[in-house]
Motif scaffolding. Sequence first.
Motif, mmCIF file in Angstrom:
data_model
loop_
_atom_site.group_PDB
_atom_site.id
_atom_site.type_symbol
_atom_site.label_atom_id
_atom_site.label_comp_id
_atom_site.label_asym_id
_atom_site.label_seq_id
_atom_site.Cartn_x
_atom_site.Cartn_y
_atom_site.Cartn_z
ATOM 1 N N ALA A 105 -47.509 -2.332 62.906
ATOM 2 C CA ALA A 105 -47.631 -3.714 62.578
ATOM 3 C C ALA A 105 -48.026 -3.964 61.335
ATOM 4 N N PRO A 106 -47.682 -5.164 60.630
ATOM 5 C CA PRO A 106 -48.042 -5.597 59.221
ATOM 6 C C PRO A 106 -49.635 -5.535 59.026
ATOM 7 N N PRO A 107 -50.448 -5.070 57.861
ATOM 8 C CA PRO A 107 -51.437 -5.295 57.861
ATOM 9 C C PRO A 107 -51.944 -6.816 57.572
ATOM 10 N N PRO A 108 -53.014 -7.211 57.936
ATOM 11 C CA PRO A 108 -53.215 -8.829 58.011
ATOM 12 C C PRO A 108 -52.976 -9.419 56.659
ATOM 13 N N ASP A 109 -53.491 -8.745 55.631
ATOM 14 C CA ASP A 109 -53.299 -9.568 54.254
ATOM 15 C C ASP A 109 -51.931 -9.799 54.201
ATOM 16 N N LEU A 110 -51.115 -8.783 54.282
ATOM 17 C CA LEU A 110 -49.628 -8.700 54.127
ATOM 18 C C LEU A 110 -49.190 -9.777 54.986
ATOM 19 N N LYS A 111 -49.367 -9.849 56.096
ATOM 20 C CA LYS A 111 -48.776 -10.489 56.998
ATOM 21 C C LYS A 111 -49.072 -12.164 56.723
ATOM 22 N N GLN A 151 -36.358 -9.322 40.611
ATOM 23 C CA GLN A 151 -35.759 -8.564 41.606
ATOM 24 C C GLN A 151 -36.658 -7.998 42.440
ATOM 25 N N LEU A 152 -37.673 -7.627 41.978
ATOM 26 C CA LEU A 152 -38.951 -6.937 42.916
ATOM 27 C C LEU A 152 -40.237 -7.558 42.523
ATOM 28 N N GLU A 153 -40.053 -9.010 42.363
ATOM 29 C CA GLU A 153 -41.355 -9.782 42.239
ATOM 30 C C GLU A 153 -40.996 -11.448 42.777
ATOM 31 N N THR A 154 -41.784 -11.781 43.669
ATOM 32 C CA THR A 154 -41.876 -13.059 43.901
ATOM 33 C C THR A 154 -41.900 -14.295 42.825
ATOM 34 N N GLY A 155 -42.744 -13.877 41.839
ATOM 35 C CA GLY A 155 -43.342 -14.882 40.956
ATOM 36 C C GLY A 155 -44.540 -15.466 41.356
ATOM 37 N N ASN A 156 -45.065 -15.489 42.448
ATOM 38 C CA ASN A 156 -46.458 -15.757 43.057
ATOM 39 C C ASN A 156 -47.367 -14.504 42.818
ATOM 40 N N PRO A 157 -48.173 -14.699 41.944
ATOM 41 C CA PRO A 157 -49.210 -13.582 41.621
ATOM 42 C C PRO A 157 -49.870 -12.803 42.908
ATOM 43 N N ASP A 158 -50.306 -13.944 43.712
ATOM 44 C CA ASP A 158 -51.294 -13.608 44.902
ATOM 45 C C ASP A 158 -50.352 -13.000 45.896
ATOM 46 N N VAL A 159 -49.087 -13.209 46.067
ATOM 47 C CA VAL A 159 -48.175 -12.509 46.851
ATOM 48 C C VAL A 159 -47.909 -11.177 46.443
ATOM 49 N N ASP A 160 -47.628 -11.076 44.987
ATOM 50 C CA ASP A 160 -46.899 -9.960 44.365
ATOM 51 C C ASP A 160 -48.191 -9.004 44.509
ATOM 52 N N SER A 161 -49.300 -9.210 44.031
ATOM 53 C CA SER A 161 -50.554 -8.347 44.340
ATOM 54 C C SER A 161 -50.599 -7.552 45.472
ATOM 55 N N PHE A 163 -47.946 -7.452 47.725
ATOM 56 C CA PHE A 163 -47.027 -6.590 48.135
ATOM 57 C C PHE A 163 -46.850 -5.492 47.478
ATOM 58 N N GLN A 164 -47.625 -5.257 46.251
ATOM 59 C CA GLN A 164 -47.473 -4.064 45.420
ATOM 60 C C GLN A 164 -48.430 -2.942 45.968
ATOM 61 N N ARG A 165 -49.551 -3.493 46.585
ATOM 62 C CA ARG A 165 -50.586 -2.780 47.304
ATOM 63 C C ARG A 165 -49.958 -1.874 48.377
ATOM 64 N N TYR A 166 -48.959 -2.420 48.983
ATOM 65 C CA TYR A 166 -48.218 -1.719 50.047
ATOM 66 C C TYR A 166 -46.973 -1.156 49.979
ATOM 67 N N SER A 167 -46.293 -1.338 48.824
ATOM 68 C CA SER A 167 -45.003 -0.838 48.046
ATOM 69 C C SER A 167 -45.033 0.520 47.904
ATOM 70 N N LEU A 168 -43.871 1.086 48.498
ATOM 71 C CA LEU A 168 -43.652 2.487 48.184
ATOM 72 C C LEU A 168 -42.740 2.542 46.895
ATOM 73 N N ARG A 169 -42.116 1.676 46.467
ATOM 74 C CA ARG A 169 -41.394 1.741 45.456
ATOM 75 C C ARG A 169 -42.440 1.930 44.012
ATOM 76 N N SER A 170 -43.568 1.432 44.010
ATOM 77 C CA SER A 170 -44.458 1.485 42.890
ATOM 78 C C SER A 170 -45.058 2.918 43.084
ATOM 79 N N ALA A 171 -45.221 3.483 44.131
ATOM 80 C CA ALA A 171 -45.931 4.721 44.650
ATOM 81 C C ALA A 171 -45.058 5.915 44.230
#
Length: 201
Positions: A105-111, A151-161, A163-171
Amino acid sequence: GQYPDTDIVTYRTIAETECEYICDRAFVPRFRRVTLDGRGDAEIWVPDNDLRAVTAVTMDGTAMTVGDLALLKVYQHRRLQRPTGQTWNVGQENLTVAYTYGLDAPPPDLKEMVLLRFKERIFAKSGIGVPSRAKSVSSEGTTVALNMASQLETGNPDVDSVFQRYSLRSADSGSGAEPRPVSRTMDFDPQFFSLYHGLRR
């Protein structure tokens, strides 16, 4: 309701797909069937992270037995490995692999952020809020530049931060990395579940 059911489903799917593309992973269990080229190695790589289980494999038209499937080592990130001394036959599109992947299931903040993106998308369709193509907004003589989507950002800083926390691309590829191509033939047959169980308008 304010929005037709078809719009709810469409923009919900758009928001979920965007999240999973940016993060390079699925946040609910999913199923996929892929066709790959065998290279004579003990390992093959599939296009998805967070592998859960392999449900079926055919090699050169012959299905693996339940016992053979049980001997496969399934790594979390993309890799399947045969037992010591066994390899995948060399061939073009000679392997078909069916598997499940994704988190429980998605983490609550990501959902919450995916729901926010859903609202932004469907509001933009209705012309509510800042126009989707605006690069800045002006009010009372003050102009403020807006963050722009990429391509890999929504443009919304709250959302992008989040998304980046759970992204495997950045990892594994560095922040903002381009999607990594998988140099194998693939034929996708997805079964798409939802991050939004119980979403209400």
